[in-house]
Design a protein around this motif. Structure first.
Motif, mmCIF file in Angstrom:
data_model
loop_
_atom_site.group_PDB
_atom_site.id
_atom_site.type_symbol
_atom_site.label_atom_id
_atom_site.label_comp_id
_atom_site.label_asym_id
_atom_site.label_seq_id
_atom_site.Cartn_x
_atom_site.Cartn_y
_atom_site.Cartn_z
ATOM 1 N N GLU A 1 57.117 78.903 14.895
ATOM 2 C CA GLU A 1 57.902 78.013 15.751
ATOM 3 C C GLU A 1 58.261 78.689 17.067
ATOM 4 O O GLU A 1 58.140 78.095 18.150
ATOM 5 C CB GLU A 1 59.175 77.603 15.016
ATOM 6 C CG GLU A 1 60.109 76.738 15.840
ATOM 7 C CD GLU A 1 61.422 76.485 15.110
ATOM 8 O OE1 GLU A 1 61.627 75.340 14.662
ATOM 9 O OE2 GLU A 1 62.227 77.436 15.002
ATOM 10 N N ALA A 2 58.701 79.951 16.996
ATOM 11 C CA ALA A 2 59.150 80.652 18.199
ATOM 12 C C ALA A 2 57.998 80.873 19.174
ATOM 13 O O ALA A 2 58.118 80.590 20.372
ATOM 14 C CB ALA A 2 59.798 81.972 17.818
ATOM 15 N N PHE A 3 56.873 81.363 18.684
ATOM 16 C CA PHE A 3 55.790 81.722 19.597
ATOM 17 C C PHE A 3 55.035 80.500 20.123
ATOM 18 O O PHE A 3 54.275 80.627 21.091
ATOM 19 C CB PHE A 3 54.828 82.699 18.918
ATOM 20 C CG PHE A 3 55.318 84.119 18.943
ATOM 21 C CD1 PHE A 3 55.133 84.907 20.055
ATOM 22 C CD2 PHE A 3 55.999 84.643 17.862
ATOM 23 C CE1 PHE A 3 55.602 86.216 20.096
ATOM 24 C CE2 PHE A 3 56.472 85.945 17.877
ATOM 25 C CZ PHE A 3 56.280 86.740 19.000
ATOM 26 N N ALA A 4 55.254 79.339 19.525
ATOM 27 C CA ALA A 4 54.669 78.113 20.064
ATOM 28 C C ALA A 4 55.585 77.430 21.062
ATOM 29 O O ALA A 4 55.186 76.436 21.687
ATOM 30 C CB ALA A 4 54.350 77.149 18.918
ATOM 31 N N TYR A 5 56.783 77.968 21.250
ATOM 32 C CA TYR A 5 57.797 77.322 22.086
ATOM 33 C C TYR A 5 57.797 77.981 23.456
ATOM 34 O O TYR A 5 57.987 79.199 23.584
ATOM 35 C CB TYR A 5 59.166 77.451 21.412
ATOM 36 C CG TYR A 5 60.222 76.527 21.959
ATOM 37 C CD1 TYR A 5 60.018 75.162 22.014
ATOM 38 C CD2 TYR A 5 61.444 77.033 22.406
ATOM 39 C CE1 TYR A 5 60.997 74.309 22.506
ATOM 40 C CE2 TYR A 5 62.438 76.185 22.890
ATOM 41 C CZ TYR A 5 62.202 74.826 22.939
ATOM 42 O OH TYR A 5 63.167 73.988 23.425
ATOM 43 N N ARG A 6 57.596 77.192 24.508
ATOM 44 C CA ARG A 6 57.409 77.726 25.867
ATOM 45 C C ARG A 6 58.583 78.578 26.348
ATOM 46 O O ARG A 6 58.355 79.665 26.910
ATOM 47 C CB ARG A 6 57.162 76.564 26.830
ATOM 48 C CG ARG A 6 56.881 76.987 28.261
ATOM 49 C CD ARG A 6 55.605 77.779 28.383
ATOM 50 N NE ARG A 6 55.251 78.027 29.772
ATOM 51 C CZ ARG A 6 54.258 78.827 30.154
ATOM 52 N NH1 ARG A 6 53.526 79.442 29.245
ATOM 53 N NH2 ARG A 6 53.997 78.991 31.434
ATOM 54 N N PRO A 7 59.837 78.171 26.171
ATOM 55 C CA PRO A 7 60.941 79.003 26.637
ATOM 56 C C PRO A 7 60.947 80.393 25.989
ATOM 57 O O PRO A 7 61.285 81.386 26.653
ATOM 58 C CB PRO A 7 62.185 78.201 26.247
ATOM 59 C CG PRO A 7 61.721 76.784 26.262
ATOM 60 C CD PRO A 7 60.329 76.842 25.735
#
Length: 403
Positions: free
Chosen positions: A209-215
């Motif tokens: 989830e984290a590494f797919a999230y742009r921010p």
């Protein structure tokens, strides 16, 4: 006995973790004082010692996510307990090993692993879980200020130990100090009761989830710059000043101590402001002001006064990125996997640290000056200013888990 679900005293957690950070960061920031004594004693170029410090930073970042997982899963106290012994072993290794490759690899792995277990990434989880949500950014600021106080306190101590006892004996004293101070503090870190997560997120799901999230990607990229800048300056400033004709070692000692002193205020107020203003704008402002400070320092005639003014300015901006970055991560993803996710962000910081300290030594060996690295440091500050502006701080939207 290390882990408990009893509600901890928030102040006790802040104090105990603050002492650990004070020592972990204080000892680490002073390692630049050993660059010339060790290089001269062994007949090494500056590149060898620079590579050892760079390896420490790289391993610190690489091991950080796994140390964070262990903190989130088994409790921070156990991880810090292990880290204290690794720290002491790494300092003894630096004192006793004379073969360059063994010195670089051994100190890199031991000190790097120790910092992963005792510094910001490891401590952020328990601080974030123990603090009330409305005080979380402020609590991260307190933790960062504790690390800064360690730099302010330990710079004169380490320089004096080298002067009085010699560079080798100084490592022995620091190893003993780490064990005596860190181990009792680890026993004071009681974990809060685990909150039931509605989404039941696993470690793998949290990472994806984290590494797919742009921010999150933007935070990772921006934090690389922070590592490059602070570690290059912290490790090479004493030698840079001597190369430019400022031979009094006290100037470098005072400068690094001023960085630590002013960063106490910078970190504290960054955390406090992070609870009131958008953190992404504060981060962008910090990086832009760093570029201004570096440009003015390089353009002005070099003197002890200009060094002190530069150190004070950089001190206000030094670790003030930490509470803001951790605050954004906690705000987006929550605190269940905070130590692990902070560890991943910090890995980018440490890749930058590795390149900053190693490139400083590598380019100096080939060019005879630090001019190119200063220019890179300045340009990266502008890049980090721009990369933090689009970061969104709102909590990520997750679908409710099926009942």
């Amino acid at each position: 006995m290390f882990h408990t679900d009893r509600t901890p005293d928030f102040k006790t957690v802040l104090i105990a973790s603050g002492v650990v950070l004070t020592l972990a960061m204080g000892v680490r920031h002073g390692l630049g004082f050993w660059l010339q004594p060790i290089s001269q004693a062994h007949g090494w170029t500056r590149e060898t010692f620079s590579l050892a410090i760079a390896m420490q930073n790289l391993m610190w970042g690489a091991i950080g996510p796994f140390a964070g997982m262990a903190c989130d899963r088994f409790g921070t106290a156990r991880v810090i307990f292990l880290g204290a012994f690794l720290y002491a072993a790494g300092l003894l290794w630096m004192a006793l090993v004379h073969q360059p490759l063994a010195f670089v690899l051994g100190s890199g792995i031991l000190i790097g692993a120790a910092l992963a277990c005792t510094a910001f990434g490891a401590v952020s989880g328990i601080v974030g879980r123990s603090a009330p949500p409305e005080k979380r950014s402020w609590a991260f600021g307190i933790s960062s200020a504790a690390g800064s106080f360690g730099q302010f306190m330990m710079m004169p101590v380490e320089q004096q130990l080298i002067s009085v006892a010699g560079w080798q004996q100084a490592f022995f004293w620091l190893a003993a100090l780490v064990l005596v101070m860190m181990l009792p503090m680890a026993l004071r870190l009681k974990e809060p009761a685990r909150e039931a997560a509605a989404h039941g997120q696993s470690i793998g799901e949290a990472i994806r989830e984290a590494f797919a999230y742009r921010p999150f990607q933007l935070l990772v990229a921006g934090y690389f710059v922070c590592g490059f800048q602070v570690v290059f300056i912290g490790a090479h400033l004493p030698s840079y000043l001597k190369d430019k004709g400022i031979m009094d070692p006290n100037v470098a000692v005072i400068a690094l101590a001023l960085i630590g002193l002013f960063n106490i205020f910078g970190s504290y107020y960054a955390g406090k402001l992070g609870g009131l203003l958008p953190k992404r704008y504060l981060l962008a402002g910090i990086y832009s002001l760093r570029s201004v400070a570096i440009a003015l320092f390089l353009a002005a005639p070099l003197s002890p006064l200009s060094v002190y003014l530069f150190a004070a300015a950089m001190g206000l901006l030094w670790l003030s990125t930490v509470p803001l970055t951790n605050g954004i991560v906690a705000g987006i993803f929550g605190v269940k996997h905070l130590s692990m996710l902070s560890g991943f962000v910090f890995f980018s910081h440490q890749v930058g640290s590795f390149l900053g300290v190693w490139l400083g030594g590598w380019l100096f060996t080939r060019q005879g000056s630090y001019d190119t690295v200063w220019a890179i440091t300045l340009g990266l500050g502008i890049f980090a200013t721009l990369i933090n502006l689009p970061v969104r701080e709102q909590a990520i939207a997750r679908p409710l888990a099926a009942r």
